[in-house]
Design a protein around this motif. Sequence first.
Motif: not given
Ligand SMILES: N[C@@H](CCC(=O)N[C@@H](CS)C(=O)NCC(=O)O)C(=O)O
Length: 308
Positions: A14-19, A46-50, A74-76, A79-81, A107-112
């Motif tokens: 279940v995907r996290q909500p956007n912050r 790499a990211c389809p959303w981005a 590559i993420r460790d 997180g994203w670097r 939460g997860r720090c996501t792109v885009p």
């Molecule tokens: N904003 C959405 C979609 C964006 C998303 O999932 N991006 C992935 C890459 S495809 C990401 O940045 N993940 C970071 C992580 O899992 O730490 C979410 O939070 O799930």
Amino acid sequence: MTTVEKEISGGGFVRQPNRFTARITADGSGGHPAGPGRYRLLVSYACPWAQRTLIVRRLLGLEEAISVGVVDPIRDERGWRFPGPDPVTGADFLSELYLAADPSFDGRCTVPCVWDAQTRLLVTNDFPAITIAMETEFAAWHAEGAPDLYPERLRPEIDELNERIYHTVNNGVYKAGFATAQGPYDEAVDALFATLDVLEERLAHRRYLFGDELTEADVRLYPTLARFDAVYYSHFKCNLRRLVDYPALWAYTRDLYSRPAFRETTDFDHIKRHYYVTQRMVNPSGIVPKGPLIDWDEPHGRERLSRT
Ligand SMILES: N[C@@H](CCC(=O)N[C@@H](CS)C(=O)NCC(=O)O)C(=O)O
């Protein structure tokens, strides 16, 4: 527990909500006026959303107006670097920007995501809102002759199709790949291929999802298809059929890939290394498969479907 594991309940993902969900608007209501030189889009190839945001930026000719920072594929656990400090935001890690905007974020720090150079804070990581804002609120900065990707008369239908594609295809592959129980996996795979079958039919007679014009719906679908055989078929176990087994869908994907906005934002090296190396819960060895061998430049022959 990894951050993705936190999002799995009952074996289903279940995907996290956007912050961050502030909106950039043409009239500046909400404090983030659209305009050139102010916003920085942070992405991974790499990211389809981005990738969706990169395709739209390029199709609309917004490259000068909105700058881009690209993270390492590559993420460790940090997180994203960025490959070096990002020259505009000054960040080494994407998390620095999330924490600057919300020190309690865990939460997860996501792109885009989009960063505002004026306030020096993140505005949004809500991926559909980013493309829609570029299509509508940034209209004054579109290149001459740029396509209308979100035409008003088609919006309800585009939104409806996007909704199905989002749940069963774009996010469907993740639900299959991150499932930790058979039931949710089976369900995700069945729904995914049911939608692909419907799209195959639809694209047998139309060049794009909405006929002769390229729209936001095509941009939403493409990044999942582009990754399908290289990643989702094997890594995410979406293996009832490959993309290349669908004549219309596969030719449609190549048709899109033949344009710079799609081709130049599709980086198979970043895609494969990211998924296979970073997602160790699915691929513990981190080995990146060599294949598949696919000819993306094979003529697609879809001009015949266009009436214009
Ligand atoms: N904003 C959405 C979609 C964006 C998303 O999932 N991006 C992935 C890459 S495809 C990401 O940045 N993940 C970071 C992580 O899992 O730490 C979410 O939070 O799930």
